[in-house]
Scaffold this motif. Structure first.
Motif, short mmCIF file in Angstrom:
data_model
loop_
_atom_site.label_atom_id
_atom_site.label_comp_id
_atom_site.label_asym_id
_atom_site.label_seq_id
_atom_site.Cartn_x
_atom_site.Cartn_y
_atom_site.Cartn_z
N ASN A 113 51.73 82.34 91.32
CA ASN A 113 50.99 81.70 90.23
C ASN A 113 51.52 80.30 89.95
N PRO A 159 40.98 75.15 91.39
CA PRO A 159 41.90 75.82 92.32
C PRO A 159 42.06 75.06 93.62
N TRP A 160 43.16 75.32 94.28
CA TRP A 160 43.46 74.63 95.55
C TRP A 160 42.36 74.85 96.57
N LYS A 212 42.78 72.73 82.66
CA LYS A 212 42.95 73.61 83.82
C LYS A 212 42.30 72.96 85.03
N MET A 213 43.10 72.71 86.04
CA MET A 213 42.62 72.01 87.22
C MET A 213 41.87 72.97 88.14
N SER A 229 37.60 69.96 86.40
CA SER A 229 38.62 70.58 85.55
C SER A 229 37.98 71.06 84.26
N ARG A 245 39.78 72.09 96.53
CA ARG A 245 40.32 70.73 96.48
C ARG A 245 39.42 69.70 97.15
N SER A 288 49.02 75.07 87.23
CA SER A 288 47.79 74.34 87.58
C SER A 288 47.12 73.78 86.33
N GLU A 289 47.93 73.38 85.35
CA GLU A 289 47.39 72.88 84.09
C GLU A 289 48.11 71.62 83.66
N ASN A 290 47.39 70.75 82.99
CA ASN A 290 47.98 69.63 82.28
C ASN A 290 47.97 69.97 80.80
N ARG A 350 56.84 79.02 87.56
CA ARG A 350 55.44 78.97 87.96
C ARG A 350 55.15 77.85 88.96
#
Length: 202
Positions: A53, A176-177, A173-174, A187, A180, A56-58, A48
């Protein structure tokens, strides 16, 4: 002879790793437990990082204990220390953080096909598919592992003799690009508290 044996073992490893990335099929379901037991936690494959996909998560866990006198401790951040250690050593990073993040992935996201079906049912306001026996088994084993691992990171908790331990899982969940540069983008964090687990059962 040793070279041939080594090449055969290396080939077998790559076959198992490739099998883990195959689409869901009856054959994969049959052998998935064996594959997971072999690859996890240090050799788990995750593509990923790449399109379409990207990750995009911590993910991480907090943990707290309950002492024999009934006192409950504060939550301790189990994950951050190892993530910082990995980020500070780019060439030879520690993989200890995978012990947590790999298992959190098992809780927050199961099979991608089943996850997609459940999302579709949620959109259509239908009753979601129940957990499969394999998912229930994986969840129980994951909670047990995370609870046991958390205990090793909190040796001074309750004077070294806690009665129970509880794990709190978080998935951030960050944005989306595409957002930015949007100062209003935020988040989204989902928190899930696991059941208290008796230390004696670990």
């Amino acid at each position: 002879m040793a070279l041939i044996v080594g090449a055969a073992l290396l080939g077998l490893h790559f076959c198992v790793a490739s099998f883990s990335q195959m689409p869901l099929t009856p054959v994969k379901l049959r052998f998935l437990s064996f594959v997971n037991n072999y690859l996890q936690p240090y050799q788990t494959q995750n593509w990923r990082l790449f399109a379409p996909n990207p990750l995009s998560e911590n993910r991480g866990i907090l943990a707290r204990g309950r002492c024999a006198n009934g006192k409950t401790t504060e939550f301790y951040d189990v994950t951050s220390r190892y993530i910082e250690a990995a980020q500070n050593s780019r060439f030879f990073p520690s993989r200890m953080s995978r012990l947590v993040t790999g298992n959190v992935l098992q809780l927050s996201g199961g099979d991608p096909v089943l996850d997609e079906l459940r999302e579709q049912q949620k959109t259509l306001h239908k009753r979601p598919l129940p957990e499969t026996p394999l998912e229930k088994k994986n969840r129980k084993e994951t909670v047990t592992f995370l609870s046991r691992y958390s205990l090793t990171q909190m040796p001074q908790m309750c004077g070294g003799r806690p009665d129970e331990v509880q794990v709190r899982v978080y998935v951030e969940k960050m944005p989306p690009w595409s957002k930015r540069n949007d100062p209003k983008a935020r988040s989204e964090t989902k928190i899930q508290d696991m059941d208290w687990v008796k230390v004696g059962a670990l």
